[in-house]
Scaffold this active site. Structure first.
Site, mmCIF file in Angstrom:
data_model
loop_
_atom_site.group_PDB
_atom_site.id
_atom_site.type_symbol
_atom_site.label_atom_id
_atom_site.label_comp_id
_atom_site.label_asym_id
_atom_site.label_seq_id
_atom_site.Cartn_x
_atom_site.Cartn_y
_atom_site.Cartn_z
ATOM 1 N N LYS A 38 0.856 -1.202 0.000
ATOM 2 C CA LYS A 38 0.000 0.000 0.000
ATOM 3 C C LYS A 38 0.886 1.244 0.000
ATOM 4 O O LYS A 38 0.624 2.212 -0.707
ATOM 5 C CB LYS A 38 -0.866 -0.003 1.258
ATOM 6 C CG LYS A 38 -1.478 1.337 1.613
ATOM 7 C CD LYS A 38 -2.403 1.270 2.814
ATOM 8 C CE LYS A 38 -1.697 1.504 4.108
ATOM 9 N NZ LYS A 38 -1.436 2.930 4.420
ATOM 10 N N ASN A 39 1.977 1.196 0.812
ATOM 11 C CA ASN A 39 2.786 2.403 0.999
ATOM 12 C C ASN A 39 3.864 2.603 -0.056
ATOM 13 O O ASN A 39 4.702 3.487 0.075
ATOM 14 C CB ASN A 39 3.388 2.407 2.415
ATOM 15 C CG ASN A 39 2.294 2.510 3.467
ATOM 16 O OD1 ASN A 39 1.160 2.882 3.158
ATOM 17 N ND2 ASN A 39 2.603 2.154 4.696
ATOM 18 N N ARG A 112 -3.441 10.334 3.614
ATOM 19 C CA ARG A 112 -2.382 11.352 3.743
ATOM 20 C C ARG A 112 -1.628 11.518 2.428
ATOM 21 O O ARG A 112 -0.808 12.411 2.287
ATOM 22 C CB ARG A 112 -1.393 10.921 4.844
ATOM 23 C CG ARG A 112 -1.996 10.929 6.207
ATOM 24 C CD ARG A 112 -1.000 10.509 7.241
ATOM 25 N NE ARG A 112 0.217 11.312 7.233
ATOM 26 C CZ ARG A 112 0.308 12.553 7.660
ATOM 27 N NH1 ARG A 112 -0.769 13.157 8.084
ATOM 28 N NH2 ARG A 112 1.437 13.213 7.641
ATOM 29 N N CYS A 136 -4.591 7.721 9.770
ATOM 30 C CA CYS A 136 -4.877 7.140 11.089
ATOM 31 C C CYS A 136 -4.589 8.147 12.200
ATOM 32 O O CYS A 136 -3.655 8.931 12.128
ATOM 33 C CB CYS A 136 -3.997 5.911 11.311
ATOM 34 S SG CYS A 136 -4.408 4.563 10.198
ATOM 35 N N ASP A 325 4.635 -0.157 12.274
ATOM 36 C CA ASP A 325 3.398 -0.805 11.814
ATOM 37 C C ASP A 325 3.329 -2.272 12.209
ATOM 38 O O ASP A 325 2.303 -2.912 12.041
ATOM 39 C CB ASP A 325 3.307 -0.720 10.288
ATOM 40 C CG ASP A 325 3.423 0.688 9.809
ATOM 41 O OD1 ASP A 325 4.426 1.013 9.165
ATOM 42 O OD2 ASP A 325 2.535 1.478 10.144
ATOM 43 N N VAL A 347 8.250 5.979 17.125
ATOM 44 C CA VAL A 347 8.024 6.706 15.868
ATOM 45 C C VAL A 347 6.823 7.637 15.969
ATOM 46 O O VAL A 347 6.871 8.799 15.588
ATOM 47 C CB VAL A 347 7.838 5.717 14.696
ATOM 48 C CG1 VAL A 347 7.513 6.458 13.410
ATOM 49 C CG2 VAL A 347 9.089 4.861 14.523
#
Ligand code: EPZ
Length: 453
Positions: A38-39, A112, A136, A325, A347
């Site tokens: 996804k990222n 984002r 999120c 994550d 983080v």
């Protein structure tokens, strides 16, 4: 009256449901296949704006975050269509045009990614409007690093009530940028802007996650000149024009790690197709220390528990550290380990909220809001950190829980599958942002649940 889940997921689509009734206590066993990250995919889609010719992206996951970026590209005149193989998309940027603020706002969704449109739109159109960002609720998610970098490239940034408007009357020129923290998003912002700026850009303290390296590979395919130096330094030589790319996205490490932790928590055995060892080295070490075992195979990794679960001390960090994550699903497994574990989140400043629901289900977790005092750190210490101390094993029992965010929500579902009894988990629709065909995968792994609504 709940809908028998088999009927609901039979369509093999991303069923958008909001509440599940989950009966736990059964090991998850079977195979899931993870698609593109996804990222990375969402950022590579934004990069198509920089090309003079069409691009093709392969292994694009069918996720709502991807749908948001697709509709934002279409709003700006990019023609997006299904490609020549399942999961591939083609992008024709020849008709890129400005879009109305209301249209952009309407399509930005809870993502984002829109902030990454700045550089490409400034290069193509000389202006950009970016609505207030979603994403999120795991911290205040500032974009100061992004805006500071864009100003250094020569952009004029105007803050509006509904977002930010940018212009580049004199074009964008190479800059020297030293990030205060190796931010993934800010690194992507610099890469997507520098590749077509006039002159050379030096980026220091850059993020170097595998998804960043894959984005650099995409940009290099387009004709960008990017050199990756030691100690988080990246040099980008701006070029006049770029062409389209044909790229297969790196696999989704976050989803792979999530299913691995699910196998650990439910004492199951899950083969994650598409997972690769190199990008998961740190996760695999922690997985072993927590009592897991894995078999690396050609087309994926088999994850299972290897006897007793063991407590671990983990600190999240930027790559090549333990990804932020990855901690939420792992915490669920640690509630079943014999002893005391510590997960120190460094983080994000507010990424332990998901543990409230686990405590409600019987877990023994104490969150220390200001983290742990420890010595000098490789990456600048952040003012607010959180440390969760997990004492196990504690049997989990079913409860009614509401999903707080993407990765926390996944951990709630796994906790319900680990618990004895039935849980009602609501807000699961957020999982469609990061887990493709989530219900199909749960069914394939033998999970016992029904769709309530
Ligand atoms: C990306 O978020 C990922 N999201 C996150 O994954 C991931 O957790 C994160 O990188 C870290 O790996 C996407 O790629 C869409 P950051 P990003 O900029 O880019 C602070 C998921 O579950 N910061 O590296 O937003 C920030 O507040 C998501 O898929 C500033 O202070 O992360 C955070 O504390 C969740 N100012 C830290 O840096 C800025 O301008 C790391 O953020 C930017 C960031």
């Amino acid at each position: 009256m709940s809908t028998p889940v088999r009927a609901a997921v039979g369509e093999g689509t991303n069923v958008t449901v909001s509440e599940l009734a989950i009966r736990g206590g059964r090991p998850l066993r079977g195979r899931v296949d993870v698609k593109g990250a996804k990222n990375l995919a969402t950022k590579a889609m934004v990069a198509t704006l920089l090309g003079e010719t069409p691009s093709t992206l392969r292994d694009v996951p069918d996720l709502s975050d991807v749908a948001v970026v697709r509709s934002l590209l279409e709003v700006h005149g990019v023609q997006v269509a299904e490609g020549d193989e399942p999961g591939s998309l083609t992008f024709d940027p020849s008709g890129v045009e400005s879009a109305h603020m209301e249209e952009i706002d309407a399509h930005a969704g809870a993502s984002r990614i829109p902030i990454l449109f700045c550089g490409p739109l400034l290069h193509r159109l000389g202006q950009a409007f970016i609505p207030d960002l979603g994403g999120c609720r795991i911290g205040d998610r500032p974009i100061d690093f992004h805006l500071d970098a864009l100003r250094k490239f020569g952009a004029v940034v105007e803050k509006l009530p509904s977002g930010i408007r940018l212009s580049a009357p004199d074009g964008l020129r190479g800059a020297s940028i030293h990030l205060p923290y190796p931010s993934v998003g800010a690194t992507e912002q610099v890469l997507l802007t520098a590749v077509r700026a006039k002159g050379t850009t030096e980026l220091r303290n850059a993020a170097i996650e595998p998804e960043i390296m894959d984005l650099i590979a995409v940009l290099q395919k387009m004709g960008a000149i990017i050199s990756y130096e030691p100690n988080r330094v990246i040099f980008i030589e701006g070029v006049e024009s770029l062409r389209g790319y044909d790229h297969r996205s790196i696999f989704d490490r976050n989803e792979a790690a999530s299913w691995a932790s699910a196998a650990l928590a439910t004492d199951g055995e899950i083969f994650v197709g598409g997972a690769r060892q190199q990008e998961m080295l740190t996760f695999l070490n922690v997985f072993r220390k927590a009592g897991g075992w894995f078999d690396i195979q050609e087309d994926g990794i088999l994850f299972r528990r290897d006897g007793e679960l063991k407590p671990v001390v983990v600190e999240t960090d930027v790559h090549p550290g333990f990804m932020t994550d990855w901690q939420q699903p792992l915490v669920v497994a640690l509630t079943q380990a014999t002893g005391r574990s510590i997960v120190h989140e460094t983080v994000y400043e507010n990424r332990m909220g998901f543990t409230d629901a686990l405590v409600k289900m019987g877990a023994d977790i104490v969150v220390h809001p200001h983290g742990l005092q420890d010595g000098p750190r490789r990456v600048a210490r952040r003012e607010l950190e959180q440390a969760a101390v997990i004492t196990g094993p504690t049997p989990l029992h079913g409860a009614d829980i509401v999903v707080p965010d993407l990765r926390g929500g996944y951990s709630h579902v796994i906790a319900a599958l680990t618990a004895q009894g039935e849980s009602r988990v609501s807000g699961v629709d957020i999982l469609s942002r990061g887990y493709e065909k989530f219900l199909d995968k749960l069914t394939a792994l033998g999970a016992d649940f029904d769709v309530i609504r």
